[in-house]
Design a protein around this motif. Sequence first.
Motif, PDB file in Angstrom:
ATOM      1  N   ASP A  49       3.933  -2.583  -0.993  1.00 58.16           N
ATOM      2  CA  ASP A  49       4.260  -1.982  -2.309  1.00 58.16           C
ATOM      3  C   ASP A  49       3.148  -1.196  -2.853  1.00 58.16           C
ATOM      4  O   ASP A  49       3.383  -0.470  -3.920  1.00 58.16           O
ATOM      5  CB  ASP A  49       4.491  -3.294  -3.310  1.00 58.16           C
ATOM      6  CG  ASP A  49       5.452  -2.791  -4.445  1.00 58.16           C
ATOM      7  OD1 ASP A  49       6.392  -2.001  -4.431  1.00 58.16           O
ATOM      8  OD2 ASP A  49       5.407  -3.328  -5.605  1.00 58.16           O
ATOM      9  N   ARG A  50       1.898  -1.619  -2.551  1.00 61.77           N
ATOM     10  CA  ARG A  50       0.645  -1.270  -3.218  1.00 61.77           C
ATOM     11  C   ARG A  50       0.640   0.339  -2.263  1.00 61.77           C
ATOM     12  O   ARG A  50       0.211   1.186  -3.018  1.00 61.77           O
ATOM     13  CB  ARG A  50      -0.364  -1.873  -2.504  1.00 61.77           C
ATOM     14  CG  ARG A  50      -1.769  -1.344  -3.037  1.00 61.77           C
ATOM     15  CD  ARG A  50      -2.971  -2.214  -2.761  1.00 61.77           C
ATOM     16  NE  ARG A  50      -4.265  -1.579  -2.836  1.00 61.77           N
ATOM     17  CZ  ARG A  50      -4.712  -1.248  -1.807  1.00 61.77           C
ATOM     18  NH1 ARG A  50      -4.359  -1.232  -0.503  1.00 61.77           N
ATOM     19  NH2 ARG A  50      -6.008  -0.834  -1.750  1.00 61.77           N
ATOM     20  N   LEU A  51       0.988   0.468  -1.208  1.00 64.94           N
ATOM     21  CA  LEU A  51       0.842   1.685  -0.634  1.00 64.94           C
ATOM     22  C   LEU A  51       2.198   2.642  -1.183  1.00 64.94           C
ATOM     23  O   LEU A  51       1.790   3.917  -1.394  1.00 64.94           O
ATOM     24  CB  LEU A  51       1.219   1.877   0.916  1.00 64.94           C
ATOM     25  CG  LEU A  51       0.024   0.862   1.853  1.00 64.94           C
ATOM     26  CD1 LEU A  51       0.561   0.754   3.276  1.00 64.94           C
ATOM     27  CD2 LEU A  51      -1.133   1.897   1.638  1.00 64.94           C
ATOM     28  N   TYR A  52       3.190   1.927  -1.460  1.00 66.95           N
ATOM     29  CA  TYR A  52       4.144   2.716  -2.172  1.00 66.95           C
ATOM     30  C   TYR A  52       3.774   3.202  -3.576  1.00 66.95           C
ATOM     31  O   TYR A  52       3.823   4.586  -4.133  1.00 66.95           O
ATOM     32  CB  TYR A  52       5.414   1.876  -2.428  1.00 66.95           C
ATOM     33  CG  TYR A  52       6.296   2.292  -3.374  1.00 66.95           C
ATOM     34  CD1 TYR A  52       7.873   2.624  -3.010  1.00 66.95           C
ATOM     35  CD2 TYR A  52       6.360   2.223  -4.847  1.00 66.95           C
ATOM     36  CE1 TYR A  52       8.597   3.023  -4.023  1.00 66.95           C
ATOM     37  CE2 TYR A  52       7.262   2.368  -5.755  1.00 66.95           C
ATOM     38  CZ  TYR A  52       8.357   2.953  -5.503  1.00 66.95           C
ATOM     39  OH  TYR A  52       9.477   3.350  -6.137  1.00 66.95           O
ATOM     40  N   ASP A 114      -3.391 -11.104   0.568  1.00 67.60           N
ATOM     41  CA  ASP A 114      -3.944 -10.272   1.456  1.00 67.60           C
ATOM     42  C   ASP A 114      -3.271  -9.039   1.321  1.00 67.60           C
ATOM     43  O   ASP A 114      -1.950  -8.772   1.574  1.00 67.60           O
ATOM     44  CB  ASP A 114      -3.756 -10.779   2.980  1.00 67.60           C
ATOM     45  CG  ASP A 114      -4.543  -9.838   3.796  1.00 67.60           C
ATOM     46  OD1 ASP A 114      -5.227  -8.725   3.596  1.00 67.60           O
ATOM     47  OD2 ASP A 114      -4.323  -9.833   5.157  1.00 67.60           O
ATOM     48  N   LEU A 115      -4.152  -7.834   0.644  1.00 64.77           N
ATOM     49  CA  LEU A 115      -3.419  -6.597   0.485  1.00 64.77           C
ATOM     50  C   LEU A 115      -3.602  -5.658   1.668  1.00 64.77           C
ATOM     51  O   LEU A 115      -3.336  -4.629   1.508  1.00 64.77           O
ATOM     52  CB  LEU A 115      -3.983  -6.184  -0.858  1.00 64.77           C
ATOM     53  CG  LEU A 115      -3.862  -6.655  -2.114  1.00 64.77           C
ATOM     54  CD1 LEU A 115      -4.649  -6.170  -3.376  1.00 64.77           C
ATOM     55  CD2 LEU A 115      -2.248  -6.740  -2.558  1.00 64.77           C
ATOM     56  N   ALA A 116      -3.913  -6.309   2.626  1.00 66.11           N
ATOM     57  CA  ALA A 116      -3.788  -5.472   4.083  1.00 66.11           C
ATOM     58  C   ALA A 116      -3.080  -6.423   5.090  1.00 66.11           C
ATOM     59  O   ALA A 116      -3.298  -6.198   6.035  1.00 66.11           O
ATOM     60  CB  ALA A 116      -5.199  -5.055   4.356  1.00 66.11           C
ATOM     61  N   ALA A 117      -2.220  -7.229   4.606  1.00 61.14           N
ATOM     62  CA  ALA A 117      -1.534  -7.860   5.630  1.00 61.14           C
ATOM     63  C   ALA A 117      -0.680  -7.138   6.558  1.00 61.14           C
ATOM     64  O   ALA A 117       0.054  -6.130   6.048  1.00 61.14           O
ATOM     65  CB  ALA A 117      -0.773  -8.788   4.837  1.00 61.14           C
ATOM     66  N   GLY A 135      -1.122  -0.303   7.634  1.00 64.97           N
ATOM     67  CA  GLY A 135      -0.546   1.063   7.155  1.00 64.97           C
ATOM     68  C   GLY A 135       0.857   0.870   6.830  1.00 64.97           C
ATOM     69  O   GLY A 135       1.405  -0.562   6.863  1.00 64.97           O
ATOM     70  N   PRO A 136       1.435   1.968   6.268  1.00 66.17           N
ATOM     71  CA  PRO A 136       2.794   1.776   5.683  1.00 66.17           C
ATOM     72  C   PRO A 136       3.779   1.585   7.130  1.00 66.17           C
ATOM     73  O   PRO A 136       3.671   2.174   8.346  1.00 66.17           O
ATOM     74  CB  PRO A 136       2.986   3.405   5.239  1.00 66.17           C
ATOM     75  CG  PRO A 136       1.825   4.337   6.106  1.00 66.17           C
ATOM     76  CD  PRO A 136       0.846   3.296   6.247  1.00 66.17           C
ATOM     77  N   ASN A 137       4.615   0.610   6.907  1.00 68.17           N
ATOM     78  CA  ASN A 137       5.820   0.585   7.802  1.00 68.17           C
ATOM     79  C   ASN A 137       6.944   1.612   7.520  1.00 68.17           C
ATOM     80  O   ASN A 137       6.730   2.486   6.903  1.00 68.17           O
ATOM     81  CB  ASN A 137       6.337  -0.980   7.603  1.00 68.17           C
ATOM     82  CG  ASN A 137       7.265  -1.142   6.312  1.00 68.17           C
ATOM     83  OD1 ASN A 137       7.571  -0.090   5.546  1.00 68.17           O
ATOM     84  ND2 ASN A 137       7.138  -2.178   5.843  1.00 68.17           N
ATOM     85  N   LYS A 141       7.166   4.422   4.719  1.00 69.76           N
ATOM     86  CA  LYS A 141       6.929   5.816   5.062  1.00 69.76           C
ATOM     87  C   LYS A 141       8.070   6.576   4.623  1.00 69.76           C
ATOM     88  O   LYS A 141       7.847   7.883   4.290  1.00 69.76           O
ATOM     89  CB  LYS A 141       6.589   6.322   6.703  1.00 69.76           C
ATOM     90  CG  LYS A 141       5.329   5.510   7.090  1.00 69.76           C
ATOM     91  CD  LYS A 141       5.556   5.798   8.850  1.00 69.76           C
ATOM     92  CE  LYS A 141       4.207   5.307   9.410  1.00 69.76           C
ATOM     93  NZ  LYS A 141       4.168   5.176  11.070  1.00 69.76           N
ATOM     94  N   GLY A 142       9.209   6.120   4.554  1.00 73.07           N
ATOM     95  CA  GLY A 142      10.595   6.838   4.154  1.00 73.07           C
ATOM     96  C   GLY A 142      10.117   7.075   2.752  1.00 73.07           C
ATOM     97  O   GLY A 142      10.581   8.225   2.211  1.00 73.07           O
TER      98      GLY A 142
END
Length: 264
Positions: A49-52, A114-117, A135-137, A141-142
């Motif tokens: 969600d953070r990457l989002y 963990d924000l890099a789980a 990285g983004p799953n 990525k979508g």
Amino acid sequence: MSKPSLSEYLLSSPEISDLYQRATRSQFLSLAGQGRLPTEVLSEWLSQDRLYAQAYIRFAGGLLSRVQLPTRIDDQDTSRTLQWRILSLLETALSGVTRELQFFEVTAKKYKLDLAALGPVAEGGNLSSKSAGFGPNQVTKGYINLFDSFTAQPHGNTSKTLLDGLVLLWATEKVYLDAWTYAKQQASEDGDGKGDVDGGALRKEFIPNWTSEEFQAFVKECQECLDAYAAIQDHDTEEVGAANSMTLFKTVLILEESFWPMVA
């Protein structure tokens, strides 16, 4: 009988009902609302969600580049004054997501999340193997690709209009609010988070944030800006615009359903 607004049209479509329920009601959300979601699963989801949220910032920037402010100070044309309202909405969106990213870091530290789980890799229905590196799953990525398709103009994708962007903005925020509202409804009345598996991170911090009156007001403003902007579009292109909006809405619902991790 008055014509339905664009958001009403999208929400009331028979082909949306089942998709919407699956996107906003999952076992992940049920367990989250009950305080029974394992910390590891929460960490894996929160890290995505953070990457989002980071991609959302670029998306909002792309929408800002599509706003056409009035050139005359005394220009009171409805379509022009609405642009100022949309600009204000996007400023709120950027401010909100910036605050959200900071909130993630502070809350993660407080509850040892963990924000890099590393989450599971979905291949052939097998969710048991872990990804090799953070990285983004595929689902994230979508979303990232969808957000990045609204790259800032004038060099961005000109086929992606401000109307399309407002549909995407409203759809993502509306679904998020309704999903966490559902989660909140799963909690027992006396649940104070003290005995929660995650130490109370969801029921004390995250769920109140994602169902707050402030967030509800923001989602309402997203909807009102979308409907107002859709109402002043060229009637000759109205049918095409509605079809594009429905496609975008379905895309969000499909992504959102898969965005919630599978839990037992």
